[in-house]
Design a protein around this motif. Structure first.
Motif, mmCIF file in Angstrom:
data_model
loop_
_atom_site.group_PDB
_atom_site.id
_atom_site.type_symbol
_atom_site.label_atom_id
_atom_site.label_comp_id
_atom_site.label_asym_id
_atom_site.label_seq_id
_atom_site.Cartn_x
_atom_site.Cartn_y
_atom_site.Cartn_z
ATOM 1 N N PRO A 1 -6.792 4.859 -4.490
ATOM 2 C CA PRO A 1 -6.940 3.479 -4.004
ATOM 3 C C PRO A 1 -7.321 2.461 -5.075
ATOM 4 O O PRO A 1 -7.568 1.299 -4.761
ATOM 5 C CB PRO A 1 -8.088 3.624 -3.005
ATOM 6 C CG PRO A 1 -8.981 4.640 -3.644
ATOM 7 C CD PRO A 1 -8.041 5.635 -4.290
ATOM 8 N N ASP B 1 -7.639 -2.291 6.580
ATOM 9 C CA ASP B 1 -7.602 -1.985 5.146
ATOM 10 C C ASP B 1 -8.479 -2.955 4.356
ATOM 11 O O ASP B 1 -9.183 -2.557 3.415
ATOM 12 C CB ASP B 1 -6.164 -2.037 4.630
ATOM 13 C CG ASP B 1 -5.363 -0.810 5.006
ATOM 14 O OD1 ASP B 1 -5.972 0.253 5.206
ATOM 15 O OD2 ASP B 1 -4.122 -0.913 5.104
ATOM 16 N N LYS C 1 0.823 -1.204 0.000
ATOM 17 C CA LYS C 1 0.000 0.000 0.000
ATOM 18 C C LYS C 1 0.859 1.257 0.000
ATOM 19 O O LYS C 1 0.531 2.256 -0.663
ATOM 20 C CB LYS C 1 -0.934 -0.004 1.215
ATOM 21 C CG LYS C 1 -2.008 1.068 1.147
ATOM 22 C CD LYS C 1 -2.941 1.020 2.333
ATOM 23 C CE LYS C 1 -2.304 1.643 3.544
ATOM 24 N NZ LYS C 1 -3.263 1.967 4.612
ATOM 25 N N ARG D 1 -12.129 -1.929 4.648
ATOM 26 C CA ARG D 1 -12.504 -0.718 3.914
ATOM 27 C C ARG D 1 -12.497 -0.958 2.414
ATOM 28 O O ARG D 1 -13.390 -0.496 1.707
ATOM 29 C CB ARG D 1 -11.573 0.444 4.285
ATOM 30 C CG ARG D 1 -10.141 0.262 3.821
ATOM 31 C CD ARG D 1 -9.189 1.276 4.393
ATOM 32 N NE ARG D 1 -9.087 2.455 3.558
ATOM 33 C CZ ARG D 1 -8.055 3.297 3.616
ATOM 34 N NH1 ARG D 1 -7.079 3.108 4.479
ATOM 35 N NH2 ARG D 1 -8.009 4.333 2.833
ATOM 36 N N GLY E 1 -10.785 4.869 6.431
ATOM 37 C CA GLY E 1 -10.712 5.353 5.060
ATOM 38 C C GLY E 1 -11.914 6.169 4.667
ATOM 39 O O GLY E 1 -12.295 6.232 3.489
#
Length: 408
Positions: A320, A288, A198, A291, A246
């Motif tokens: 993203p 993560d 990420k 989300r 997020g």
């Protein structure tokens, strides 16, 4: 142009007490027996050339039984640091006044939209209060930042509300400068990140959007701690309370779906001095996973609707977008397998088990019969109705009088 800056500050139990399972989870809430970062931020306001704005501090608690203490603690910090801008503390006691008002008017259906628990709900309070105070623009700032640019507020006003190519600029995102005076994420890479890098993905996005001209450009990402929103947008589109993390990028996706673009100003920066996260790698990855699965499902569930725009994951590349494609499940599986092996090599069996739990949680979430897009449409209508209610001068004045706040 009336502007309100809103700063949420998160507080937890005393360090000696630790947390409880029932407590709300935030990245780094300040223990009640410490001073935290809020005072540092308030002191840094003095550097600003333009101080023509209202300041609201949102006092947020991890638990109900410490709310009163948190309110007193934050109030004490505000008074001791003597911010150079007129400052209003808003916490649970103020929220109860608004809830009681809505109950008294048989408008209790709006109460779930106005809460001080969970990041999206807190962000929605950051939008609601400026509207209540009749502000045209809200500036969202976090309490683990400091101002170093004396022209920050001048830059805030430079583009917001302006028209370009027949489109109004209703949201401008800034970015963070880290302690190394750079905007890139300078974090160590590990083999298990081969399928879940990420940081590298975000850095490529930063290079593409922040590091290149023109100064103002449409962006696929936004930071909730440096975000400027016009009321023509914040009265129409809320943060989605169904997501746990997020919420800033999710707000960007929501806005695009309703036809509003968010732009990034590569001169609008703020220093970010966040305390280190204490959660283990498997936990951060789980957040993560949850989300990204939620956001991917929201994209997949889109249906044609009046005045709506279909958003594709490719439009959100590299970040993203790269985590919102069909191979998300594969990346979750492979990265958690590799991280589990790392844990086992260190003798951490519990960490390895949690990695396997991540794979299971991802599968369960993906199979849930929920429709985040449909839920967003319902949420957006309810939010618009709430904001329309408080667009009434009479209603807003009544509530501000109850709060002992001068609306003007």
């Amino acid at each position: 142009m009336k502007i309100t800056m809103v700063i949420p500050t998160y507080w937890g139990r005393r360090k000696s007490e630790g947390g409880r399972k029932s407590d709300a989870i935030y990245d780094h809430p300040t223990p009640l027996d410490e001073n935290g970062t809020l005072g540092r931020l308030l002191e840094s306001l003095s550097i600003l050339d333009n101080k023509k704005f209202n300041l609201v501090i949102l006092g947020v608690s991890t638990a109900e039984d410490i709310q009163e203490e948190v309110e007193k603690k934050v109030s004490k910090i505000i008074k001791s640091k003597s911010p150079c801008i007129q400052t209003q503390l808003f916490s649970v006691s103020n929220l109860k006044i608004i809830h009681n008002y809505l109950n008294g008017k048989n408008l209790d259906s709006f109460i779930p939209l106005l809460q001080l628990k969970g990041y999206p709900n807190v962000r929605n309070m950051c939008l609601f209060l400026p509207h209540l105070f009749d502000s045209e623009v809200v500036v969202l700032i976090d309490d683990d930042e400091v101002f170093e640019d004396s022209k920050f507020m001048n830059k805030v006003q430079e583009f917001i509300g302006e028209k370009r190519k027949n489109e109004s600029i209703l949201a401008v995102a800034g970015y963070y400068i880290n302690p190394d005076n750079d905007f890139y994420l300078n974090k160590e890479s590990h083999p298990w990140m081969t399928y879940w890098n990420k940081n590298d993905c975000m850095n490529r996005a930063f290079k593409k959007i922040i590091d290149k001209e023109p100064r103002l450009k449409e962006t696929p990402f936004a930071f909730g701690g440096n975000l400027v929103i016009h009321r023509k947008l914040f009265t129409k589109v809320p943060f989605d309370p169904h997501i746990t993390r997020g919420e800033d990028i999710d707000f960007l996706i929501n806005s695009r779906m309703f036809g509003y673009k968010i732009y990034l100003d590569n001169q609008l920066s703020i220093k970010h001095l966040a305390p280190p996260k204490t959660h283990p790698a498997w936990c951060q990855m789980r957040e993560d996973i949850m989300r990204f699965i939620f956001q991917r499902k929201k994209l997949d569930c889109q249906k044609p609707a009046p005045r709506m725009v279909k958003v594709k994951s490719e439009e959100l590349d590299p970040y993203p977008g790269e985590f919102l494609k069909e191979d998300l499940k594969e990346h979750i599986f492979k990265s958690n397998q590799m991280l589990a092996i790392d844990y086992l090599s260190c003798g951490d069996e519990e960490g390895a088990r949690e990695c396997m739990n991540n794979i299971s949680i991802a599968k369960t979430m993906a199979e849930l019969q929920i429709n985040p897009f449909k839920n967003l449409l319902i949420l957006q209508k309810k939010w618009k109705d709430l904001m329309d209610l408080f667009s009434s001068e009479k209603t807003a004045k009544e509530v501000c009088n109850l709060l002992c706040i001068d609306r003007k």
